[in-house]
Design an enzyme around this catalytic site. Structure first.
Site, PDB file in Angstrom:
ATOM      1  N   ARG A   7    -129.669  69.647  38.704  1.00 16.36           N
ATOM      2  CA  ARG A   7    -130.796  69.507  37.790  1.00 16.36           C
ATOM      3  C   ARG A   7    -130.709  68.206  37.008  1.00 16.36           C
ATOM      4  NH1 ARG A   7    -132.198  73.930  33.588  1.00 16.36           N
ATOM      5  NH2 ARG A   7    -134.393  74.048  34.047  1.00 16.36           N
ATOM      6  N   GLY A 146    -132.191  74.605  13.889  1.00 13.78           N
ATOM      7  CA  GLY A 146    -132.661  75.663  13.005  1.00 13.78           C
ATOM      8  C   GLY A 146    -132.428  75.408  11.532  1.00 13.78           C
ATOM      9  N   HIS A 153    -124.667  72.136   4.577  1.00 12.67           N
ATOM     10  CA  HIS A 153    -124.382  73.495   4.102  1.00 12.67           C
ATOM     11  C   HIS A 153    -124.076  74.397   5.282  1.00 12.67           C
ATOM     12  CE1 HIS A 153    -128.608  73.778   5.348  1.00 12.67           C
ATOM     13  NE2 HIS A 153    -128.407  75.078   5.500  1.00 12.67           N
ATOM     14  N   CYS A 183    -103.747  89.722  25.319  1.00 15.32           N
ATOM     15  CA  CYS A 183    -105.003  89.234  24.742  1.00 15.32           C
ATOM     16  C   CYS A 183    -105.660  88.272  25.726  1.00 15.32           C
ATOM     17  CB  CYS A 183    -104.709  88.532  23.407  1.00 15.32           C
ATOM     18  SG  CYS A 183    -106.026  87.454  22.822  1.00 15.32           S
ATOM     19  N   HIS A 227    -101.559  83.814  18.411  1.00 13.73           N
ATOM     20  CA  HIS A 227    -102.477  84.956  18.355  1.00 13.73           C
ATOM     21  C   HIS A 227    -102.761  85.381  16.913  1.00 13.73           C
ATOM     22  CE1 HIS A 227    -104.657  88.464  19.692  1.00 13.73           C
ATOM     23  NE2 HIS A 227    -104.075  89.111  18.692  1.00 13.73           N
ATOM     24  N   GLU A 296    -134.465  81.516  31.031  1.00 13.06           N
ATOM     25  CA  GLU A 296    -133.190  81.981  30.508  1.00 13.06           C
ATOM     26  C   GLU A 296    -133.357  83.225  29.647  1.00 13.06           C
ATOM     27  OE1 GLU A 296    -133.940  78.773  30.755  1.00 13.06           O
ATOM     28  OE2 GLU A 296    -132.154  77.612  31.280  1.00 13.06           O
TER      29      GLU A 296
END
Ligand SMILES: [Zn+2]
Ligand SMILES: [Zn+2]
Ligand SMILES: [Zn+2]
Length: 320
Positions: A7, A146, A153, A183, A227, A296
């Site tokens: 693409r 957004g 901030h 994990c 961890h 999507e």
């Protein structure tokens, strides 16, 4: 997950809206405008300055600004979090610096560390309220990501539920632990360290990687190498290491991706769960490089035009 390099993988093919920060005399977060925000919950103040006036390096205030309430709803959880909160919740804004046009990429490592430390302190404080199950910490940088206010901030939302995206991630990690007794994030770290192709940076405490199956081009995760399930329980030196790695990563992204907008979030284990053997806190940084198209959203398949190996190589080899 579809990685579709045909693409067009050239960086110039991405639609990037470089973040610029115009000055704003009416900015509620600038020093001297403290009267425009609710009273501060936390502040780093220079010698002798009193609360709710000038003289600060960082402030945390309750979020009562309507524009930011909307911005907070623009999370990636996609399930109307605010509808499920039944009126229980806290929404706070971390004003990261008094300088209107600063960014996490231009602030000092010490100043970025203070931001991470503020996240920790607010999380430690809010988790004493047993009604809260989860705290989302996130940052929208740039309008295309957004953000509705330019002043640097980040935001924190305490919720009485665990967001779906975190639940899904925890289920995968729980299943891995059930079969392997390890994990999954620790396994990923050691595998990526051996392989090397998807490693962007490693400073001993923290590793930045392009995840094996990224949803978005240049999606980057930073994980502590040791961890630890809860971000707010990390030892002090890990915040310093994270601050250094994050600043470095953002400067590389700015150079190669032309000051991209991005979303940053912290995934940590739910509050008041005993420290978990199978979940491992991490930070996710997702530059806004392509608009997610209807395909999507409709199918759940993300078409990502850059492989994680290419993305990691580009960022790893960036000379600042
Ligand atoms: Zn400002
Ligand atoms: Zn782990
Ligand atoms: Zn995650």
């Amino acid at each position: 997950m579809i990685i579709s390099t045909d693409r067009g993988k050239r960086l110039s093919d991405f639609r990037i809206e470089p973040v610029t920060i115009p000055s704003d005399p009416g900015c509620p977060f600038c020093e001297g405008h403290e009267h425009m925000t609710p009273r501060e919950l936390l502040a780093r103040r220079r010698d002798g300055s009193g609360p709710n006036g000038p003289g600060w390096d960082l402030r945390v205030v309750p979020n009562q600004l309507p524009v930011l309430r909307v911005e907070g709803m623009l999370d990636r959880q996609g399930e109307g979090l605010f509808d499920k909160m039944n009126g229980i919740g806290a929404h706070e804004v971390i004003i990261e610096t008094p300088k209107h046009d600063d960014t996490l990429a231009t602030m000092s490592d010490a100043a970025v560390e203070q931001v991470l430390w503020a996240f920790r302190e607010r999380m430690q404080d809010l988790k004493r309220d047993r009604r809260f199950r989860y705290i989302i910490v996130f940052k929208n940088h740039g309008k295309a990501a957004g953000s509705s206010l330019d002043h640097p901030h980040s935001q924190l939302i305490a919720l009485p539920i665990i967001p779906r995206e975190v639940r899904d991630e925890m289920e995968g990690a729980r299943a891995h632990f059930a079969s392997k007794e390890r994990c999954v994030f620790c396994d990923v770290l050691s595998q990526e360290e051996r392989d090397g192709r998807r490693v962007i940076a490693d400073n001993g405490d923290m590793m930045a990687i392009a995840p094996y199956a990224p949803r978005f081009p240049f999606e980057t995760w930073i994980l502590p190498k040791r961890h630890q399930s809860l971000f707010e329980d990390a030892p002090r030196h890990e915040y310093a290491s994270l601050a250094r790695l994050l600043g470095d990563l953002l400067r590389r992204m700015n150079k190669m991706l032309l000051n991209p907008p991005y979303n940053l979030l912290i995934h940590s284990a739910p509050l008041n769960d005993a420290a978990s053997d199978f979940y491992h806190w991490h930070m996710e940084i997702i530059p806004t490089l392509t608009k997610v198209a209807g395909f999507e959203w409709a199918t759940g398949f993300y078409v990502n035009p850059t492989s994680p190996e290419e993305a990691a190589q580009v960022l790893r080899e960036t000379r600042l």
